[in-house]
Each structure stands twice: as C-alpha cells, then as structure tokens.
Design a protein around this motif. Structure first.
Motif, PDB file in Angstrom:
ATOM      1  N   GLY A 123       0.809  -1.214   0.000  1.00 31.18           N
ATOM      2  CA  GLY A 123       0.000   0.000   0.000  1.00 31.18           C
ATOM      3  C   GLY A 123       0.841   1.260   0.000  1.00 31.18           C
ATOM      4  N   LEU A 124       1.914   1.281   0.805  1.00 28.42           N
ATOM      5  CA  LEU A 124       2.792   2.452   0.817  1.00 28.42           C
ATOM      6  C   LEU A 124       3.501   2.623  -0.518  1.00 28.42           C
ATOM      7  N   GLY A 125       3.915   1.520  -1.114  1.00 28.40           N
ATOM      8  CA  GLY A 125       4.555   1.614  -2.427  1.00 28.40           C
ATOM      9  C   GLY A 125       3.606   2.138  -3.486  1.00 28.40           C
ATOM     10  N   LEU A 126       2.355   1.657  -3.470  1.00 22.23           N
ATOM     11  CA  LEU A 126       1.371   2.152  -4.439  1.00 22.23           C
ATOM     12  C   LEU A 126       1.058   3.623  -4.215  1.00 22.23           C
ATOM     13  N   ALA A 127       1.026   4.055  -2.951  1.00 18.14           N
ATOM     14  CA  ALA A 127       0.781   5.475  -2.681  1.00 18.14           C
ATOM     15  C   ALA A 127       1.887   6.341  -3.264  1.00 18.14           C
ATOM     16  N   CYS A 128       3.134   5.889  -3.158  1.00 16.17           N
ATOM     17  CA  CYS A 128       4.246   6.641  -3.748  1.00 16.17           C
ATOM     18  C   CYS A 128       4.134   6.683  -5.270  1.00 16.17           C
ATOM     19  N   VAL A 129       3.759   5.551  -5.869  1.00 16.47           N
ATOM     20  CA  VAL A 129       3.604   5.506  -7.326  1.00 16.47           C
ATOM     21  C   VAL A 129       2.482   6.441  -7.769  1.00 16.47           C
ATOM     22  N   MET A 130       1.381   6.448  -7.049  1.00 17.11           N
ATOM     23  CA  MET A 130       0.251   7.300  -7.418  1.00 17.11           C
ATOM     24  C   MET A 130       0.598   8.779  -7.273  1.00 17.11           C
ATOM     25  N   LEU A 131       1.384   9.128  -6.247  1.00 23.44           N
ATOM     26  CA  LEU A 131       1.823  10.520  -6.135  1.00 23.44           C
ATOM     27  C   LEU A 131       2.731  10.891  -7.304  1.00 23.44           C
ATOM     28  N   ALA A 132       3.598   9.969  -7.715  1.00 21.85           N
ATOM     29  CA  ALA A 132       4.466  10.240  -8.867  1.00 21.85           C
ATOM     30  C   ALA A 132       3.646  10.449 -10.135  1.00 21.85           C
ATOM     31  N   ILE A 133       2.589   9.643 -10.322  1.00 25.37           N
ATOM     32  CA  ILE A 133       1.714   9.816 -11.489  1.00 25.37           C
ATOM     33  C   ILE A 133       1.025  11.176 -11.450  1.00 25.37           C
ATOM     34  N   ALA A 134       0.535  11.557 -10.273  1.00 23.23           N
ATOM     35  CA  ALA A 134      -0.123  12.863 -10.141  1.00 23.23           C
ATOM     36  C   ALA A 134       0.853  13.998 -10.423  1.00 23.23           C
ATOM     37  N   ALA A 135       2.091  13.871  -9.957  1.00 18.13           N
ATOM     38  CA  ALA A 135       3.083  14.913 -10.232  1.00 18.13           C
ATOM     39  C   ALA A 135       3.387  15.006 -11.721  1.00 18.13           C
ATOM     40  N   CYS A 136       3.400  13.872 -12.411  1.00 21.48           N
ATOM     41  CA  CYS A 136       3.626  13.897 -13.861  1.00 21.48           C
ATOM     42  C   CYS A 136       2.455  14.548 -14.595  1.00 21.48           C
ATOM     43  N   LEU A 137       1.240  14.388 -14.060  1.00 22.81           N
ATOM     44  CA  LEU A 137       0.098  15.082 -14.654  1.00 22.81           C
ATOM     45  C   LEU A 137       0.172  16.584 -14.401  1.00 22.81           C
ATOM     46  N   ARG A 138       0.725  16.971 -13.262  1.00 24.80           N
ATOM     47  CA  ARG A 138       0.878  18.398 -12.950  1.00 24.80           C
ATOM     48  C   ARG A 138       1.999  19.029 -13.777  1.00 24.80           C
ATOM     49  N   TRP A 139       3.124  18.319 -13.902  1.00 28.04           N
ATOM     50  CA  TRP A 139       4.255  18.780 -14.714  1.00 28.04           C
ATOM     51  C   TRP A 139       4.553  17.724 -15.770  1.00 28.04           C
ATOM     52  N   PRO A 140       3.967  17.811 -16.962  1.00 30.45           N
ATOM     53  CA  PRO A 140       4.119  16.752 -17.976  1.00 30.45           C
ATOM     54  C   PRO A 140       5.569  16.487 -18.384  1.00 30.45           C
ATOM     55  N   SER A 141       6.465  17.460 -18.200  1.00 31.71           N
ATOM     56  CA  SER A 141       7.853  17.225 -18.572  1.00 31.71           C
ATOM     57  C   SER A 141       8.493  16.129 -17.726  1.00 31.71           C
ATOM     58  N   LEU A 142       7.893  15.816 -16.565  1.00 30.30           N
ATOM     59  CA  LEU A 142       8.440  14.741 -15.733  1.00 30.30           C
ATOM     60  C   LEU A 142       8.331  13.382 -16.416  1.00 30.30           C
ATOM     61  N   TRP A 143       7.364  13.251 -17.358  1.00 27.95           N
ATOM     62  CA  TRP A 143       7.273  11.980 -18.102  1.00 27.95           C
ATOM     63  C   TRP A 143       8.564  11.719 -18.874  1.00 27.95           C
TER      64      TRP A 143
END
Length: 490
Positions: A123-143
């Motif tokens: 669960g903690l690992g998935l939460a970190c992954v989901m935050l990373a996905i949200a950050a990539c949606l906020r700043w698309p250059s992170l992709w």
C-alpha cells in the motif's frame, strides 16, 4: 454519514459525466464481460489459481488506470476562477484527491497481499507511485525524465547510500510499521493536496497549458497530427525530432515525382496517414534505440555494469514496446485519415489521382504492406529476444502471442472509409482489449494442450487471409470511393 458525503458528490458526478461525454456508454460493460470471459476461460482451460491471479492483476490494473483519470479530472475542475470565488471548492477537491489516494492504495495493497502478503508495504509503495503519477500530470515534462529513472536504479546498488537506506526502511517496517506508515502518508497526502492550486497567475498559466495539452492529446488519440499551436517550443521540437525521416522522405518524393500511381499515392500517404505513417514509426524507433545505446555505453564506461542483468527482467517490456510501434496503424490510422479529409478533398482534384476502385485498391495495398512489414520486423525482433532469454526467464505469455492475436485484426484496415465517423477512444480501447484477450487465450491453450506455436500461427494466418479476402471483395472492389474519408458518414 450520507450528509457528510453530500458536498463531495457533485465532484465525483462531474468526473463520471465527463467520462460519459467523451466515451461510449457500452464500453465499460463490454470490457467487464470480456474480462469475466477471460477469467472463466483461464479457469476452465488452465486452473482456477491462474484465473485468480489474473483477476488480481486486472483489478490492480483497473485501479492504476482509474487514478490518473480521476486526478486529471480533479485538475480540470480546479479552475482558477472556481478556486478563488467558490467557497470550499478547493478544499473539497483536495479532500477527494487525498481520500482517493488512501483508498486506492489500501485496496491495491490488499489485492497484492492476497498472493504475496505484506499489505502495508504494498500500500505504501502504491501510494508513492500514485503521487508520482499525479506529479507527472501536474508537470508533464516529468514523463520525459521518467525515461532516466531506471539509470539510478541500476547504479544505486553500487552506492553505499542505497543499502543503508534500504536496511533502515526494512527495520522501520518490521519494528514500527504504524510509525513508518504515518511518517510516509502524511507528507504524501500534503504533497498531493498542493498539486491542486489555489488560483493566481501561476495557476492560470498552468491551467491553460493543461487544457492545451489535453486538446492536443485528444487530437493525437484520434490519429491526427499534433500542431505546434497547441504545444510548447520544447514539445514541438520533440515532435520534429521523433519524426525526423518525414522531411527527408518528402524531399526524396518531390525530387523524383511523376504521374504514376505509386508516386502519387506515396505523396498522398504523407498528407493523410499522419502519425500512422512509417516515417514516424521509424523515427521513434531510431531515437529510442539510439538513446538506449548511448545510455548503455556511458554507464558501461563509467560503472562497468553488466547490462545482461537489466535485459533479463525487462524482456517482456522490450517486447511490448516493439509490438506497440509495429501495430500502431490499428489504433491511429482511422483518426489520421479522418482528420485529413479536407486535404483529401483537395487531392482528389489532381488529374493523376486514382479514383473509384483503383483508389481503394491502391490504398488497401499500401496499408496492408506497411502493416505487414512492421509486423514481420516485430516478429523477428521478439523472436530474437525470446531466444536470448534464459529458460528460467522464459514467460508463458509473450510477444509472439500478441502478434498472432493482432494479425487477423489487420483486416480492419480494409473498411468503408467513406462512411468512417469521427473516431473515439472507445474503438481503440476495444481493439486493445481484444488483442490482450485473444493473446491470453492462445497462451492458455498452448499451455493446456502442450502444443508448439506453429499450429496457432497457421490458424492466425489462415484466418487473416480469409478476412482480408472477404473484406477486399466487399469494401475495396464493391465499396464507395475511400477518399475523402467520412464524406458519407451521418
């Protein structure tokens, strides 16, 4: 309880309604039926344990796909004017985002723990992954920077920092799991809430860039060319970089242009096929392979890293990447042809342009030839990757199964293009799901019947020939003129 949830109901209903406006209403029920049929087939053909494992994987995939869809919609509702003028609007958006992160990560951790245990760690690992996905949606250059994330993953084990950090996390999870969860989730939730902005000039610019990118991606999903008007200068530069063979091929065709049907159709392809043209596929493959080779050479020279350790676990990922570029016309072609229908109307005025059945036959031959060459190259590359894999790393489901499932669908390139309606993402999603299900069935039957792959390859080839012959007679010889595409659609 119901009264407490009332303020958040319109936010979730808005997300659902926007999904219904963009997609077809029958898509989700059809996908559910296809997934259920796949699980039943695996249970009857292989064993119910495999069906249970596949069901867990499908549920986890659904969670990981639902999260970016939901957060992207929350960002779309996070309009600068609403965040400034509507009372409690921003706070409720942030509450929904945090609650979704906690709920999705908890449910995903429980799903993964059914087979492996350690629900809290997952669960903690998935939460970190989901935050990373949200950050990539906020700043698309992170992709883009995500392509370089495997580099430190391969290098960190050689650094003394990584073993110490890993040991500290393991000790904290073993001795004080509640404290570790608290000190992990609190910063994650706070960081996620800050990704939804509170109005201002920065928020306005970010929201406008988000809308421009959303419209550009919608156009690209329909197969059309992304114009520099909707992209930043860096985005336009990347588009030109990944399509570098296109201007070279155009100059070659113009230099040797003549009135023959081959030369005319080659120039027409440049205008009408868009991202489905072979030049775009070649450009993307060459850039990705060049960057990968450069990364390997640099890391090998500095750290003397054994890259065979990387390619063994990433064999399936490499296969899927190759196959995705090979079968791209199945997803992008309809949108490319539809979005260039106005240019096609001008091209039909050329005196040397084929017309009627001659145009249909020329277009059909070129589409099938391009798909066939890309499919054959992908087959050879995937077969080479499977040959290089060790017996322990040889997967039961691999890229050759996907290619055999996709081959009969090449007959969809022959259709009544004159009545082609505006493509939607639902059609591409359905093709993707069909390929996944049929490839899974091929793999399950091969394992259950203990057969070689060649009977399935023969069956796929015969089915493809039958479908191509039938659709050629109906739509190429007997159908209306293909171009302009969509002129007879209602």
């Amino acid at each position: 309880m119901a009264h407490a949830l009332t303020p958040y109901r319109p936010i979730l209903l808005c997300a659902w309604q926007q999904h219904r406006n963009l997609g077809s209403r029958w898509l989700l029920p059809l996908l559910a039926l296809l997934c259920l049929g796949t699980l039943l087939t695996l249970g009857l053909a292989v064993d119910w344990q495999a069906a249970l494992f596949t069901g867990q994987a499908l549920a986890l995939l659904l969670l990981l796909l639902s999260w970016p869809w939901l957060f992207a919609n929350l960002r779309r509702q996070n309009h600068p004017a609403s965040a400034h003028l509507v009372p409690q609007h921003l706070r409720r958006l942030r509450t929904v985002a945090v609650a979704a992160l906690l709920g999705f990560s908890a449910l995903g951790g429980l799903l993964l723990s059914l087979s492996t245990g350690h629900a809290l760690a997952w669960g903690l690992g998935l939460a970190c992954v989901m935050l990373a996905i949200a950050a990539c949606l906020r700043w698309p250059s992170l992709w883009l920077w995500g392509w370089f994330l495997p580099l430190p993953y391969w290098i960190w084990p050689r650094s003394p920092v990584w073993p110490a950090l890993k040991q500290a996390l393991q000790n904290g999870y073993t001795e004080q799991p509640a404290a570790l969860a608290l000190f992990t989730l609190l910063p994650l939730c706070w960081a996620l809430s800050r990704l939804l902005q509170a109005s201002g000039n920065t928020h306005f610019k970010s929201y406008q860039a988000q809308e421009d990118l959303r419209l550009a991606l919608q156009e690209q999903m329909r197969g059309g060319l992304v114009t520099p008007k909707t992209l930043s200068p860096s985005g336009a530069w990347l588009i030109r970089l990944f399509s570098w063979p296109r201007p070279l091929w155009m100059a070659h065709l113009l230099k040797r242009a003549h009135g023959g049907p081959g030369s005319v159709m080659a120039r027409v392809d440049l205008v009408t096929l868009g991202t489905a043209h072979w030049a775009h596929v070649l450009g993307a493959i060459s850039i990705i392979l060049s960057l990968t080779a450069l990364l390997i050479l640099i890391t090998q020279a500095i750290y003397a890293y054994d890259w065979r350790l990387v390619f063994k676990p990433s064999n399936i990922g490499l296969q899927i990447g190759i196959i995705s570029m090979a079968i791209n016309p199945l997803f992008a072609l309809a949108g490319s042809l539809y979005s260039s229908r106005r240019e096609q109307a001008l091209l039909m005025l050329l005196p040397t342009m084929p017309r009627g059945p001659a145009l249909n036959a020329a277009l059909g031959r070129r589409l099938l030839l391009q798909f066939g060459l890309q499919w054959l190259i992908a087959w050879l590359l995937v077969a080479g990757l499977l040959q290089s894999a060790t017996a322990e790393a040889m997967p039961h489901w691999h890229g050759l199964h996907i290619l055999l499932a996709a081959l009969p669908l090449s007959s969809l390139l022959l259709r009544d293009w004159a009545r082609q309606a505006r493509p939607t993402g639902s059609a591409a999603t359905l093709i993707f799901v069909l390929i996944c299900i049929f490839s899974g069935l091929i793999a399950a039957l091969q394992a259950c019947l203990a057969l070689d792959l060649w009977p399935f390859a023969l069956a796929s080839a015969l089915l493809t020939l039958g479908l191509v012959y039938t659709r050629w007679r109906r739509w190429v010889r007997g159908g209306p003129q293909a171009m302009p595409v969509g002129r007879l659609s209602s």
